[in-house]
Design a protein around this motif. Structure first.
Motif, short mmCIF file in Angstrom:
data_model
loop_
_atom_site.label_atom_id
_atom_site.label_comp_id
_atom_site.label_asym_id
_atom_site.label_seq_id
_atom_site.Cartn_x
_atom_site.Cartn_y
_atom_site.Cartn_z
N THR A 82 0.67 -1.22 -0.18
CA THR A 82 0.02 -0.19 -0.33
C THR A 82 1.01 1.58 -0.07
N VAL A 83 -0.29 2.66 0.02
CA VAL A 83 0.92 3.64 -0.05
C VAL A 83 -0.01 4.20 1.08
N THR A 84 1.17 5.81 2.09
CA THR A 84 0.85 6.37 2.21
C THR A 84 -0.21 7.81 1.60
N LYS A 85 -1.01 8.45 2.32
CA LYS A 85 -1.97 9.71 1.84
C LYS A 85 -1.11 10.58 1.60
N GLU A 86 0.28 10.80 2.08
CA GLU A 86 1.41 11.63 1.58
C GLU A 86 2.05 11.18 0.44
N ASP A 87 1.63 10.17 -0.02
CA ASP A 87 2.61 9.41 -1.25
C ASP A 87 1.30 10.00 -2.03
N VAL A 88 -0.26 9.27 -1.82
CA VAL A 88 -1.42 9.46 -2.95
C VAL A 88 -1.04 11.04 -3.10
N GLU A 89 -0.60 12.17 -2.25
CA GLU A 89 -1.18 13.26 -2.29
C GLU A 89 -0.15 13.60 -3.35
N ALA A 90 1.40 13.74 -3.08
CA ALA A 90 2.49 14.01 -4.21
C ALA A 90 1.85 12.91 -5.20
N MET A 103 -0.51 13.21 -6.56
CA MET A 103 -1.46 13.35 -7.75
C MET A 103 -0.63 14.65 -7.53
N LYS A 104 -0.21 15.46 -7.02
CA LYS A 104 0.50 16.59 -7.27
C LYS A 104 1.26 17.01 -8.66
N ALA A 105 1.69 15.20 -8.48
CA ALA A 105 2.53 15.56 -9.83
C ALA A 105 1.61 14.88 -11.28
N CYS A 106 0.69 15.07 -11.51
CA CYS A 106 0.09 15.04 -12.87
C CYS A 106 0.09 15.89 -13.06
N VAL A 107 0.18 15.96 -13.88
CA VAL A 107 0.33 18.03 -14.98
C VAL A 107 -1.24 17.88 -16.21
N ASN A 108 -2.22 17.55 -15.92
CA ASN A 108 -3.45 17.39 -16.45
C ASN A 108 -4.31 16.78 -15.67
N ARG A 127 -7.35 14.79 -16.39
CA ARG A 127 -7.06 14.05 -16.60
C ARG A 127 -6.82 12.53 -15.95
N ASP A 128 -5.16 13.37 -15.51
CA ASP A 128 -3.93 12.07 -15.16
C ASP A 128 -5.00 12.64 -13.51
N TYR A 129 -4.82 13.31 -12.37
CA TYR A 129 -5.66 14.09 -11.20
C TYR A 129 -6.51 13.22 -10.87
N PHE A 130 -7.49 12.82 -11.97
CA PHE A 130 -9.02 12.34 -11.41
C PHE A 130 -8.84 11.11 -11.59
N LEU A 131 -7.86 10.40 -12.72
CA LEU A 131 -7.43 9.10 -12.93
C LEU A 131 -6.87 8.42 -11.49
N MET A 132 -6.15 9.12 -10.49
CA MET A 132 -5.67 8.75 -9.94
C MET A 132 -6.33 8.82 -8.66
N GLN A 158 5.62 7.47 -15.78
CA GLN A 158 7.09 9.43 -15.78
C GLN A 158 6.05 9.32 -13.83
N ILE A 159 5.54 9.09 -13.89
CA ILE A 159 4.34 9.99 -12.43
C ILE A 159 5.72 8.72 -10.93
N ARG A 160 6.19 7.73 -11.41
CA ARG A 160 7.24 7.43 -10.77
C ARG A 160 9.04 7.40 -10.52
N ARG A 161 9.32 7.89 -12.07
CA ARG A 161 10.22 9.00 -12.24
C ARG A 161 9.95 10.37 -11.60
N LYS A 162 9.06 10.71 -11.73
CA LYS A 162 9.31 12.28 -11.17
C LYS A 162 9.06 12.00 -10.00
N THR A 163 8.54 11.47 -9.09
CA THR A 163 8.28 11.84 -7.73
C THR A 163 9.13 10.31 -6.58
N GLY A 164 9.51 9.62 -7.87
CA GLY A 164 10.20 8.56 -6.97
C GLY A 164 9.97 7.20 -5.31
N ILE A 165 8.19 6.99 -6.36
CA ILE A 165 7.59 7.22 -5.30
C ILE A 165 7.18 6.04 -5.94
#
Length: 372
Positions: free
Chosen positions: A172-180, A182-187, A189-194, A296-303
């Motif tokens: 699982t992931v922490t709520k803080e990582d989920v927020e990070a 979602m902040k990394a999404c550039v549009n 659509r991606d934000y809504f999917l997450m 892309q999200i994994r590369r950008k956030t390191g999560i």
């Protein structure tokens, strides 16, 4: 040997196993048709074809006829799956298994199911698969239940040819990582999917199968509908998957903002999630698009995050909030309550520690307080 992908006259994607000269492996083709007629999902058919490719490749290497294999041959196949490089002249000192034990067991299950099918249709004189299965009464040691001797104990299936599988911790992931993430999404659509995957816990195939009319904004509900195989190859996993999911006003607001921005009269599909750039903009988003997005999200956030980890996180949070197992089963779309119990209904290490601290006073010995 290779797995060949074809399109049927009905526009469905199917698979068959071909020899090196391009001709189909006939028994595998017949078995895949049988599974297809029985309603097996497209991805199940694909994995079945891949698993049987491993088996028939092994038979070729050992110069064995599939009709004449023995239990010892199947045991050798299991060992070959684990270490296929063992026969090479030069092998690494630290030889690691090629596949996980769970994968090897799944491959063997597929092979045994293939043999059981051949036996039932009269292609074999004996059922190899049945000889590798035995039923035992569940052991209970010295304990005897109230009804012991009156009711038979439950008989459990045991496989005679099976690798032991370790108990995996649910990722699982922490709520803080989920927020990070979602902040990394550039549009939007991606934000809504997450956001959708996190709040609802739905499978990624279910998300890609959603149509616009599946969203009821006024009642804050999302309907997951089985429409069969779709243009983007998304499909519902099980007969229990169709269900209605309650969601928050916040999620519905993001959904409304997303469709206003990306769904116009010129959008050629009714799918909720669409490609937003390139020559295929407006067409239904597919699994490859999702894989690229999460990479892309994994590369950008390191999560490290996957779509299924959102599902595990969402349902685990509901379990921690005190949801009853049957409610979790309905929310998850599980067919069997035991799947829900074995996967999500378990305490975390933090919960075990907190529970012990509450009960720690019971372990205090008399006189211990005076010694301290």
């Amino acid at each position: 040997m290779q797995v060949i992908t074809v399109s049927t006259s009905a526009g469905q994607t199917r698979y068959y196993l071909a020899k090196d000269d391009g001709t189909p492996v006939e028994p595998v083709l017949q078995y895949l048709k049988f599974r297809d007629n029985g309603g097996a999902a497209r991805n199940t058919l694909r994995l079945t074809c891949i698993f049987l490719k491993h088996y028939f490749t092994y038979l070729d290497k050992r110069v064995l006829r599939w009709q004449a294999v023995t239990i010892d041959d199947l045991a050798d196949f299991l060992a070959w799956l684990k270490y296929p490089r063992i026969e090479e002249k030069v092998i690494p000192l630290n030889l690691e298994p090629k596949y996980r034990a769970e994968t090897i067991n799944a491959i063997l299950d597929t092979v045994l199911a293939f043999y059981h099918y051949e036996y039932l249709r009269g292609g074999l004189g004996n059922d190899v698969s049945e000889r590798l299965v035995t039923f035992i009464k569940s052991p209970h040691g010295a304990y005897r239940s109230f009804l012991d001797g009156i009711a038979d104990r439950r008989r459990t299936k045991r496989y005679l040819l099976r690798l032991p599988t370790p108990k995996h911790v649910l990722r699982t992931v922490t709520k803080e990582d989920v927020e990070a993430v979602m902040k990394a999404c550039v549009n939007i659509r991606d934000y809504f999917l997450m956001y959708l995957l996190f709040e609802t816990g739905m499978r990624i195939g279910e998300a890609l199968s959603l149509w616009l009319e599946d969203f009821d904004i006024s009642d804050r509900q999302i309907r997951i509908v089985d429409r069969g195989e779709m243009e983007n190859l998304a499909e519902i996993k099980t007969v229990s998957s169709p269900r209605t999911l309650d969601c928050t006003d916040d999620l519905m607001e993001v959904f409304t903002e997303y469709i206003c921005y990306f769904h116009t009269e010129s959008t050629p599909t009714n799918h909720v999630f669409v490609k937003i750039q390139g020559n295929n903009a407006g067409k239904a988003m597919n699994y490859t698009d999702v894989d690229n997005l999460f990479r892309q999200i994994r590369r950008k956030t390191g999560i490290y995050i996957t779509p299924h980890m959102f599902r595990h996180t969402s349902l685990s949070m509901l379990n921690s909030a005190g949801w009853e197992p049957e409610l979790l089963r309905k929310r998850a779309g599980h067919k069997n309550i035991y799947t829900t119990l074995n996967t999500y209904v378990h305490p975390s290490e933090e919960e075990v520690t907190a529970a012990f601290e509450e009960a720690a006073e019971r372990f205090r010995l008399s006189g211990k307080e005076a010694e301290e």
